[in-house]
Structures are given as C-alpha cells and as structure tokens.
Write an enzyme that holds these catalytic residues in place. Sequence first.
Site, PDB file in Angstrom:
ATOM      1  N   GLU A  57      15.423 -12.603 -36.677  1.00 32.52           N
ATOM      2  CA  GLU A  57      15.718 -11.265 -37.284  1.00 32.52           C
ATOM      3  C   GLU A  57      17.160 -11.251 -37.143  1.00 32.52           C
ATOM      4  OE1 GLU A  57      14.903  -7.530 -35.190  1.00 32.52           O
ATOM      5  OE2 GLU A  57      14.173  -6.519 -36.909  1.00 32.52           O
ATOM      6  N   ARG A  88      19.762  -1.674 -39.237  1.00 32.92           N
ATOM      7  CA  ARG A  88      18.896  -0.524 -38.859  1.00 32.92           C
ATOM      8  C   ARG A  88      20.070   0.518 -38.656  1.00 32.92           C
ATOM      9  NH1 ARG A  88      14.417  -1.153 -38.901  1.00 32.92           N
ATOM     10  NH2 ARG A  88      13.579  -2.399 -37.509  1.00 32.92           N
ATOM     11  N   HIS A 147       9.480   3.527 -35.949  1.00 34.72           N
ATOM     12  CA  HIS A 147       9.747   3.308 -34.415  1.00 34.72           C
ATOM     13  C   HIS A 147       9.833   4.742 -33.981  1.00 34.72           C
ATOM     14  CE1 HIS A 147      11.950   0.061 -36.558  1.00 34.72           C
ATOM     15  NE2 HIS A 147      11.613  -0.638 -35.053  1.00 34.72           N
ATOM     16  N   ARG A 220       3.501  -7.347 -26.060  1.00 34.98           N
ATOM     17  CA  ARG A 220       4.273  -8.472 -26.518  1.00 34.98           C
ATOM     18  C   ARG A 220       3.594  -9.829 -26.290  1.00 34.98           C
ATOM     19  NH1 ARG A 220       9.111  -6.202 -28.384  1.00 34.98           N
ATOM     20  NH2 ARG A 220       9.645  -4.176 -27.515  1.00 34.98           N
ATOM     21  N   SER A 241      16.986  -6.696 -28.269  1.00 30.22           N
ATOM     22  CA  SER A 241      17.145  -5.485 -29.288  1.00 30.22           C
ATOM     23  C   SER A 241      16.273  -4.227 -29.348  1.00 30.22           C
ATOM     24  CB  SER A 241      16.910  -6.203 -30.718  1.00 30.22           C
ATOM     25  OG  SER A 241      15.575  -6.587 -30.946  1.00 30.22           O
ATOM     26  N   SER A 279       3.332 -14.793  -9.436  1.00 33.75           N
ATOM     27  CA  SER A 279       1.750 -15.179  -9.747  1.00 33.75           C
ATOM     28  C   SER A 279       1.704 -15.604 -11.378  1.00 33.75           C
ATOM     29  CB  SER A 279       1.040 -13.888  -9.503  1.00 33.75           C
ATOM     30  OG  SER A 279       0.869 -13.453  -8.120  1.00 33.75           O
ATOM     31  N   ASP A 364      -6.015 -12.348   1.082  1.00 30.02           N
ATOM     32  CA  ASP A 364      -5.025 -12.361   1.675  1.00 30.02           C
ATOM     33  C   ASP A 364      -4.981 -12.525   3.012  1.00 30.02           C
ATOM     34  OD1 ASP A 364      -3.297 -11.152  -0.297  1.00 30.02           O
ATOM     35  OD2 ASP A 364      -3.403  -9.115   0.463  1.00 30.02           O
ATOM     36  N   ARG A 427      -0.757   5.708  10.405  1.00 34.01           N
ATOM     37  CA  ARG A 427      -1.487   4.756   9.619  1.00 34.01           C
ATOM     38  C   ARG A 427      -1.843   3.559  10.708  1.00 34.01           C
ATOM     39  NH1 ARG A 427       1.181   2.988   3.982  1.00 34.01           N
ATOM     40  NH2 ARG A 427      -0.820   2.144   3.412  1.00 34.01           N
ATOM     41  N   MET A 464      12.844  -7.984   1.473  1.00 30.59           N
ATOM     42  CA  MET A 464      12.177  -8.633   0.018  1.00 30.59           C
ATOM     43  C   MET A 464      13.410  -8.254  -0.978  1.00 30.59           C
ATOM     44  SD  MET A 464       8.823  -7.680  -2.045  1.00 30.59           S
ATOM     45  CE  MET A 464       8.935  -6.369  -3.137  1.00 30.59           C
ATOM     46  N   TYR A 489       8.068 -13.352   0.415  1.00 28.87           N
ATOM     47  CA  TYR A 489       8.283 -14.519  -0.130  1.00 28.87           C
ATOM     48  C   TYR A 489       9.145 -14.709  -1.182  1.00 28.87           C
ATOM     49  CZ  TYR A 489       5.169 -13.741  -4.094  1.00 28.87           C
ATOM     50  OH  TYR A 489       4.658 -12.905  -5.258  1.00 28.87           O
TER      51      TYR A 489
HETATM   52  P1  NAP Z   1       1.592  -1.619   0.838  1.00 26.39           P
HETATM   53  O1  NAP Z   1       0.131  -1.582   1.145  1.00 26.39           O
HETATM   54  O2  NAP Z   1       2.201  -0.653  -0.019  1.00 26.39           O
HETATM   55  O3  NAP Z   1       2.241  -1.455   2.341  1.00 26.39           O
HETATM   56  C1  NAP Z   1       3.562  -1.277   2.628  1.00 26.39           C
HETATM   57  C2  NAP Z   1       3.797  -1.295   4.221  1.00 26.39           C
HETATM   58  O4  NAP Z   1       5.178  -1.504   4.492  1.00 26.39           O
HETATM   59  C3  NAP Z   1       3.545   0.164   4.918  1.00 26.39           C
HETATM   60  O5  NAP Z   1       3.058  -0.236   6.003  1.00 26.39           O
HETATM   61  C4  NAP Z   1       4.810   0.812   4.806  1.00 26.39           C
HETATM   62  O6  NAP Z   1       5.033   1.770   5.884  1.00 26.39           O
HETATM   63  C5  NAP Z   1       5.708  -0.274   5.018  1.00 26.39           C
HETATM   64  N1  NAP Z   1       7.136  -0.125   4.602  1.00 26.39           N
HETATM   65  C6  NAP Z   1       7.584  -0.185   3.316  1.00 26.39           C
HETATM   66  N2  NAP Z   1       8.885   0.103   3.207  1.00 26.39           N
HETATM   67  C7  NAP Z   1       9.436   0.264   4.292  1.00 26.39           C
HETATM   68  C8  NAP Z   1      10.467   0.529   5.128  1.00 26.39           C
HETATM   69  N3  NAP Z   1      11.601   0.700   4.129  1.00 26.39           N
HETATM   70  N4  NAP Z   1      10.547   0.535   6.450  1.00 26.39           N
HETATM   71  C9  NAP Z   1       9.411   0.465   7.011  1.00 26.39           C
HETATM   72  N5  NAP Z   1       8.264   0.331   6.534  1.00 26.39           N
HETATM   73  C10 NAP Z   1       8.061   0.000   5.289  1.00 26.39           C
HETATM   74  O7  NAP Z   1       2.008  -2.988   0.472  1.00 26.39           O
HETATM   75  P2  NAP Z   1       1.418  -4.505   0.810  1.00 26.39           P
HETATM   76  O8  NAP Z   1       0.368  -4.897  -0.287  1.00 26.39           O
HETATM   77  O9  NAP Z   1       0.798  -4.511   1.982  1.00 26.39           O
HETATM   78  O10 NAP Z   1       2.324  -5.585   0.666  1.00 26.39           O
HETATM   79  C11 NAP Z   1       3.549  -5.594   1.752  1.00 26.39           C
HETATM   80  C12 NAP Z   1       4.419  -6.744   1.716  1.00 26.39           C
HETATM   81  O11 NAP Z   1       3.619  -8.015   1.925  1.00 26.39           O
HETATM   82  C13 NAP Z   1       5.013  -6.924   0.349  1.00 26.39           C
HETATM   83  O12 NAP Z   1       6.457  -7.136   0.418  1.00 26.39           O
HETATM   84  C14 NAP Z   1       4.262  -7.974  -0.545  1.00 26.39           C
HETATM   85  O13 NAP Z   1       5.070  -8.768  -1.449  1.00 26.39           O
HETATM   86  C15 NAP Z   1       3.978  -8.705   0.489  1.00 26.39           C
HETATM   87  N6  NAP Z   1       2.796  -9.518   0.382  1.00 26.39           N
HETATM   88  C16 NAP Z   1       2.906 -10.831   0.434  1.00 26.39           C
HETATM   89  C17 NAP Z   1       1.801 -11.581   0.096  1.00 26.39           C
HETATM   90  C18 NAP Z   1       1.999 -13.081   0.014  1.00 26.39           C
HETATM   91  O14 NAP Z   1       1.116 -13.782  -0.695  1.00 26.39           O
HETATM   92  N7  NAP Z   1       2.829 -13.617   0.676  1.00 26.39           N
HETATM   93  C19 NAP Z   1       0.465 -11.276  -0.298  1.00 26.39           C
HETATM   94  C20 NAP Z   1       0.257  -9.831  -0.096  1.00 26.39           C
HETATM   95  C21 NAP Z   1       1.492  -9.088   0.244  1.00 26.39           C
HETATM   96  P3  NAP Z   1       4.399   3.272   5.705  1.00 26.39           P
HETATM   97  O15 NAP Z   1       3.148   3.098   6.149  1.00 26.39           O
HETATM   98  O16 NAP Z   1       5.274   3.942   6.666  1.00 26.39           O
HETATM   99  O17 NAP Z   1       4.646   3.624   4.230  1.00 26.39           O
END
Ligand code: NAP
Length: 542
Positions: A57, A88, A147, A220, A241, A279, A364, A427, A464, A489
Amino acid sequence: MKSSGVLLASTDHLQMSCRGGTGRNYSLICAPIMGKSVDQMLIEIGKAKAGGADLVEVRLDYLNSFNPRQDLKILIKRSPLPTLFTYRPKWEGGQYEGDETQRLDALRLAMELGADYIDVELQVAHEFLSSISGRKPENFKVIVSSHNYQNTPSVEDISILVARIQATGADIVKIATTALDITDVARVFQITFHSQMTHEMKFQVPIIGLVMSERGLISRLLCPKFGGYLTFGTIEAGIVSAPGQPTLKDLLGIYNFRQLGPDTKVFGIIGNPVGHSKSPILYNKAFKAVGFNGIYVPLLIDDIGKFFDVYSSADFAGFSCTIPHKEDALKRCDEVDPVAKAIGAVNCIIRRPSDGKLIGYNTDYIGAITAIEDGLRGSHTTNNSSGSPLAGKLFVVVGAGGAGKALAYGAKEKGARVVIANRTLDRAKEIAELIGGQAISIAELENFHPENGMILANTTSIGMQPKVDLTPIPKRALSSYSLVFDAVYTPKMTRLLREAEESGAIIVSGLEMFIGQAYEQYERFTNLPAPKELFREIMAKY
Ligand code: NAP
C-alpha cells in the site's frame, strides 16, 4: 460458564459448508509503504517483497513532494509487487491537507498508469466511482474504506456501513474500527466471516475488516481464519500506518499466516499486559513443526468474563492465563481440576470439545517445583533419592498471586516448610492459612534468616522487563539461601539471580518453569506429546 455469546457460535457449521477441507488461504498480506521520497519508497517496496508481502500500500500522503505523473509511473513500473495507492486526507486520519480535486486526480492517474488497486474514502466514493465509470481497466480494483478511530460500532451498524460502501460500486470494502476491548473484534469477525461466504457465492464483495489498537491485534492475526481479504504487515516493528499493525516477519515467522484457514483452532495467552510473553513464539513454532492446525495469539484482556461470553465457539479452543487473571479465571471455568482448586489459580483453560465447557488446570506448580528439585539434586548437597530434596526445607515464596500460590502449594506438597512474603500481608496470610505456613511482609525479608540453606522463590513481577534494575530482596540477605528461583523470565538472568549467584546460591531461571508448564499445556491443547527438545531449542534462541 454458560456459552451465551453470539460470536461465531454457528461458525463450525458455516465453515464446513463453505470452505472446509479446501485448505486454501485467500487472505493477502499488504505492507504499508510510508517513505518520504519515491526512492525511499522503492527501497521499502524491495524490503516488503523480500519479507514475503503479497502487495504494497503506497501511502502517497507521506511523500514530502509529489509529482503525480512522474512519481506514479516510477512507482508502478519499478514495484515488484502489486500496488495499492492510498492518498489519505487528514479528515480520514491521513497526512494530506491539500486540494481534494488534485488528490482524486492523482488516484485516477494511478489507475490509468497501471495500479492494481486504489483506496478511496467512503465520503468521496460515489463521486469518484462515477467519474471512472466505464474506464476501469480489467483486474483493477477500487477499495472503498471507512475508518473509525473512536470505537467499533454494533454488528447492525457495521452491516449498514458495509451496505453503504457496497452501494458505491466498490470492488472491495474496507472497514477499520478501533478496539476499546478485545471483544470489539468479534463484531468485525462476524462481518468478514459472513461476507466471505457470500462473496464466494458471488453475492457480495470481499471485505477488509481490521480493528486498530493493541486490543485489536487478533483482527490482524486471524484474518485468514475469518475470511478477511487482507491484513497489513509492516516492514519494521513500530513503523505503522495504523495502530496495532504486526510486522511481516511476525505474521509469517511467528503466526504461520499462510498455514491458517477457517478450521484453524485458536489458542492464546490471556493477560494484561501480554506483549512480553514468549508463549506465542513457542507454541506456534511447535504447531508448525508437527503440522498441528492451530494458532496461538496474545490476548490482551481487561474482563475475562466478558471475553468468554463473546468468544464462546469451539474455534477458541484453549488458553494460557497470566497476570492478573489467574484467580479470576478460576471463577470463570465450568469445572476446575482439584489441584488448581486447591491452589486457587488457573493458568490453563481447555474448552472441552464434547460440550464446550471450560475446564481449568494449574500447570505452573509442576514446572517450577520440578525445576527447583532438579536444581537441588544437581547441587549434591541435599540429594535425597528416595523423596523430594525439598522435604524439610524452609521454602520462602515471595508474592501471593497466582504463581505464588502455585509454588507455595507445590512446595508444601513436597514436604517443605513454607513462608509467604508479600507486599499485601493479608494475601500472604490467606495462603499461609490455606496450606499451613507462615506469612510475613515483603519488607521483613531483609532481616529474615532463621536458618541457613533456605530456598527463595520470587513469584512477583519485580525485576521483569523493563524494570530490570529492581529486585525483591537486598543482596546481603541472600547469603542464607542455598537456592534462589525467579519466576520472571524476561530477562533470563534477573538482578535477583545474578546477585544470588554472586552470593553462592544455586540459581534456577524462570525459563525452566516456563518450559515445564508449557509442556503440560501443549499436551492438553493438542492431545499430542510435547516436542520437548524443540521447546528447549526454541527458548534458547529467543
Ligand atoms: P499476580 O497473580 O498478578 O501476582 C503478582 C504478585 O506480585 C502479587 O503478590 C503482588 O503483590 C506482587 N507484586 C507485583 N508488583 C509488585 C511490586 N512492585 N512490589 C511488590 N510486590 C509486587 O501474577 P502471577 O501470575 O502470580 O505472576 C507473577 C510473576 O510470575 C510474573 O512476573 C509472571 O511473568 C511470572 N510467571 C512466570 C512463569 C514462568 O513460567 N516462568 C509462570 C507464571 C508466572 P500484591 O499482592 O501486594 O499485589
């Protein structure tokens, strides 16, 4: 959960009667060309061809200076790909601010000089099409476009718009709307899907149906599945675009665009944010390698209930689930595996083919706990061949979200004594009560060293990308730990892992958890054994 959605509930039947079994994919990939000069445009067109686009395009409104007759001749003559010319105006979201007559003259000239397509806006289409009536070259096509940069109207309103565009005499209808929510895309899929059927029966013109913004990405990526005439693929990431366009490289290299068709099953990762997830690369590469007819897409979702209500057909066959939806996902499933129920979080959802019900699992904990056990076994310090090396260990889980619960549950199952440290203490207490552990606040971690040789598992997103300088625990506190695991990761080596290694601990990367949980999900999605070596090879590359 009840499948109450209107979307695509009957598409299985329609697909069978329309295109099932042909294996053909009619959708094209168009690369937008936005060079500031004709020379720049020709370079971009060359890159589009090399990148695998079907057509380009050419956005004339991006040219700094434009000499219509001379420039169009060069562009048409030298383009190795079919050309679509668009000029456009500002009033439809473009760059052109000049005289309307000159603008439309240039498009007419493009037609006369051999362009394959031109795009004109609905507002001027009647006048334009009557001006070229009887003069259209054979195989030349006029796209009439509309659009909407605000939202996506109802199916009824989009249908009325499509009818208005058809009434202008358009060869191809283009509708671009804006997604405020991922469910908005479903309405555009309905339009392209149904038009495609009638188009093949020669009742209706083909439709380009695209939904702009990050939340519209699946419009898309899934264009060949739902019968869109074309999708846009950019030459470079971020140079778009219209908002939300993927790159050519991703469409062809990650999303297997040419392999997609009406009967391709859709899988995806539900999250918010979700753009960082590896993923899609992993599953799509594996699907392609084994010839499985599926696509795995990022699903940026705000309200998981609304998503499942709308995308309720068998086409949407399975989902991974990440932040922040793992707990909500559990409530939205019709049935939940007992382990996921005990953990209180779901990271994998399968739509059962026999009745369409959503079944939730947690994969997990298996991936993470196995990786930590392997790490400990490799250390020779805690080798306990008769049971888990985690038995009796003090296991500190940082975070109390979905991943935190899964790790805490898994560690407890293996006989560890579990401590949960979380920013929101309540929690942490909830999980501690559930599994019989101790709760502390994340701030207490710094001075928490009741014994040596503990295990630390970070399950928060601290560290992260892009905030790679952050860490959940000061370096000096790491000396009490014999093994440190980080669920994060991206990046593979987080600040936490780097400092743990420097402190003498064994480190286990989130990538190991990722690969482990992905094996489990892949087998549930496809009913095929996961290609484990391939998974490792893919993850080593990305
Ligand atoms: P989630 O359910 O949203 O839980 C997030 C957790 O992180 C909560 O305990 C939260 O605390 C805490 N948190 C977030 N930001 C924070 C900060 N700035 N300071 C302190 N605590 C903080 O998320 P999730 O699904 O469990 O995933 C958590 C992490 O694990 C992510 O980074 C994800 O990418 C990773 N993960 C990796 C894999 C893998 O295969 N390697 C698989 C699953 C998840 P509060 O309770 O105080 O909000």
